[in-house]
Design a protein around this motif. Structure first.
Motif, mmCIF file in Angstrom:
data_model
loop_
_atom_site.group_PDB
_atom_site.id
_atom_site.type_symbol
_atom_site.label_atom_id
_atom_site.label_comp_id
_atom_site.label_asym_id
_atom_site.label_seq_id
_atom_site.Cartn_x
_atom_site.Cartn_y
_atom_site.Cartn_z
ATOM 1 N N THR A 133 -4.561 29.394 -0.400
ATOM 2 C CA THR A 133 -5.025 30.706 0.070
ATOM 3 C C THR A 133 -4.006 31.330 1.002
ATOM 4 O O THR A 133 -3.745 32.541 0.931
ATOM 5 N N ILE A 134 -3.417 30.526 1.871
ATOM 6 C CA ILE A 134 -2.392 31.048 2.784
ATOM 7 C C ILE A 134 -1.175 31.530 2.003
ATOM 8 O O ILE A 134 -0.564 32.550 2.342
ATOM 9 N N LEU A 135 -0.821 30.808 0.916
ATOM 10 C CA LEU A 135 0.299 31.247 0.077
ATOM 11 C C LEU A 135 -0.009 32.589 -0.579
ATOM 12 O O LEU A 135 0.847 33.501 -0.594
ATOM 13 N N LEU A 136 -1.222 32.747 -1.122
ATOM 14 C CA LEU A 136 -1.607 34.023 -1.726
ATOM 15 C C LEU A 136 -1.588 35.146 -0.684
ATOM 16 O O LEU A 136 -1.114 36.259 -0.964
ATOM 17 N N TYR A 137 -2.068 34.839 0.495
ATOM 18 C CA TYR A 137 -2.043 35.809 1.600
ATOM 19 C C TYR A 137 -0.605 36.202 1.932
ATOM 20 O O TYR A 137 -0.298 37.397 2.106
ATOM 21 N N ALA A 138 0.286 35.208 2.012
ATOM 22 C CA ALA A 138 1.682 35.482 2.356
ATOM 23 C C ALA A 138 2.353 36.363 1.306
ATOM 24 O O ALA A 138 3.116 37.285 1.639
ATOM 25 N N ILE A 139 2.073 36.100 0.032
ATOM 26 C CA ILE A 139 2.661 36.918 -1.042
ATOM 27 C C ILE A 139 2.170 38.362 -0.928
ATOM 28 O O ILE A 139 2.951 39.310 -1.068
ATOM 29 N N LEU A 140 0.871 38.550 -0.667
ATOM 30 C CA LEU A 140 0.321 39.898 -0.505
ATOM 31 C C LEU A 140 0.960 40.609 0.685
ATOM 32 O O LEU A 140 1.303 41.796 0.598
#
Length: 482
Positions: free
Chosen positions: A21-28
């Motif tokens: 989830t943190i990775l998806l957040y970082a990409i966004l």
């Protein structure tokens, strides 16, 4: 000894953190910042970073948010439950203070200023309301009784009223989506159906005369009751209900004519609906016929919406909001005013084609054709510079992000954590869907930012803290937090 403690503390901090989830957040966040940079990029300015540019200010907010996110992840998750009521009251007080000393931006008195920094208190109110709703629904032995209905809907209506007084209609609507997580916990489907009736009735009233909508509601109720009573072999009740409706309406029309009053079709229909409802309610009580009261509830919700829509549209919405709605439904044209933003947004998105014009190559962006492109219309920068492929990538990325949050919410052992997880998913999805629909003309422009993309320190901080609070709860998913 120190090394062992440090190793244990680091392991404890990382244990249970959902890094996907943190990775998806970082990409966004990274993709959003790149598009914000593109929206503000000026090829004539040779300086890469300008302290006055929006992309630089947003970067500062990203750094501040990361520091606060670290603090949140190390905090005690049980504090969220204990301090939820206090945080809710504080957020309401700040909303009230904003009404008095707040700064007006674009017609909405919804900002507080602290020197060069501006903050929108509604962002705090979203978090605190979601936390308190989760706390109420996680109490031992909770069920959807009348008292709990009143309590939950009061928690939503108070901030809605305060935000509406600030003339920030778009933000007020966000609190309504907090009803959706209640269905996961057993809320009756009648509420959802009533919401659908409200939406359809409101749109129909904007496009048609109110009396036509009211007549449609009454006719639909008559048909449904006819089928239901015929199935129960209650033909006499059906005939009497129809006669009472016709007689009440005819008597009202005659009275208006004899008194030399204008013939008001809405009043005639309303009186007929009153006679119809009173008779059927009496029958439902005396003969204990189920579902008649439910049908009457839907009827009167439709009638009330047809009355209320006109009043809200003409007396609560401000002029530019009314114009945007009229332009959306084709009631009026305003190509140089309210329709300008949408027209230029569609041109920008359409000009990107399949693959886009390339990063920093968007002409609509560089020539400032689209107003508020870094806030409300940031999605058209994606469409122009990254094309259909970039838009599809962004939408898929958001969908994966939402699915991941739903998956985490379902894994929670605590009702509090599960409800809060669904609350933030609904808030994120509402912002995502409404913002993109605004830029492509499927919804009126109501000032809803795109999460992690639109420029704004308080909105970015609010979205991020909302997410990391849930990730902190997810770390303790094995515990029963109440």
């Amino acid at each position: 000894m120190i090394n062992n403690y440090s190793s244990y503390n680091n392991s404890s901090y990382q244990n249970g953190v959902d890094w996907l989830t943190i990775l998806l957040y970082a990409i966004l966040v990274i993709f959003g910042w790149l598009n914000l940079y593109a929206a503000n990029f000026n090829p004539e300015v040779k300086v890469f970073f300008s302290v006055d540019a929006e992309y630089f200010k947003q970067l500062i907010w990203v750094i501040i948010t990361m520091a606060l996110a670290g603090v949140v992840m190390m905090a005690d998750s049980k504090m969220l439950v204990e301090f939820a009521p206090i945080l809710y009251v504080v957020s309401l007080l700040i909303l009230g203070v904003t009404l008095v000393i707040g700064k007006e931006v674009n017609g909405a008195k919804a900002w507080l200023g602290f020197g060069p920094v501006q903050f929108q208190p509604v962002e705090l109110a979203k978090i605190s309301t979601a936390l308190l709703v989760s706390r109420v629904m996680s109490r031992y032995g909770f069920r959807f009784s009348f008292n709990n209905y009143v309590k939950l809907f009061s928690l939503l209506l108070i901030p809605i009223a305060l935000v509406l007084l600030q003339n920030d209609t778009g933000s007020a609507l966000i609190f309504l989506v907090l009803i959706l997580p209640m269905f996961r916990e057993g809320l009756t489907g009648h509420i959802l159906c009533l919401g659908f009736v409200c939406i359809v009735g409101a749109i129909a009233t904007l496009l048609l005369d109110s009396w036509i909508v009211m007549a449609s509601c009454l006719t639909t109720a008559l048909l449904v009751v006819s089928v239901y009573l015929y199935h129960l072999a209650q033909n006499k009740v059906l005939i009497r209900a129809a006669i009472i409706t016709v007689v009440a309406s005819a008597a009202t029309a005659s009275a208006l004519y004899l008194l030399h009053k204008p013939i008001r079709y809405d009043i005639i229909i309303l009186v007929g609906a009153v006679g119809f409802s009173v008779y059927l309610l009496a029958v439902a009580i005396s003969k204990r016929i189920k579902y008649l009261t439910s049908i009457l509830m839907y009827l009167w919700m439709g009638l009330c919406i047809s009355f209320a829509t006109g009043y809200i549209f003409n007396n609560i919405l401000i002029e530019h909001q009314r114009t945007r709605i009229n332009v959306l439904f084709g009631i009026e044209e305003d190509p140089q005013g309210a329709g300008w933003n949408l027209k230029q947004s569609l041109i920008a998105i359409g000009s990107g084609g399949v693959t886009g014009k390339g990063f920093l190559e968007g002409t609509q962006t560089k020539l400032n054709f689209v107003p508020k492109q870094s806030t409300d219309f940031i999605f058209c920068t994606v469409g122009e510079e990254w094309g259909f492929i970039g838009c599809a990538f962004l939408i898929i990325l958001y969908i994966i992000f939402f699915i991941r949050l739903i998956h985490l919410a379902e894994k929670q052992h605590s009702v509090f954590s599960r409800v809060y997880g669904y609350c933030i998913v609904c808030i994120f999805f509402f912002h995502f869907a409404v913002n993109i629909c605004m830029t492509i003309g499927l919804m009126p422009v109501i000032g809803i930012p795109l999460p992690f993309f639109s420029y704004g320190g308080s909105s970015f901080l609010g979205f991020s803290l909302m997410l990391f609070l849930f990730l902190r709860l997810d770390k303790d998913r094995q515990e029963l937090i109440r």
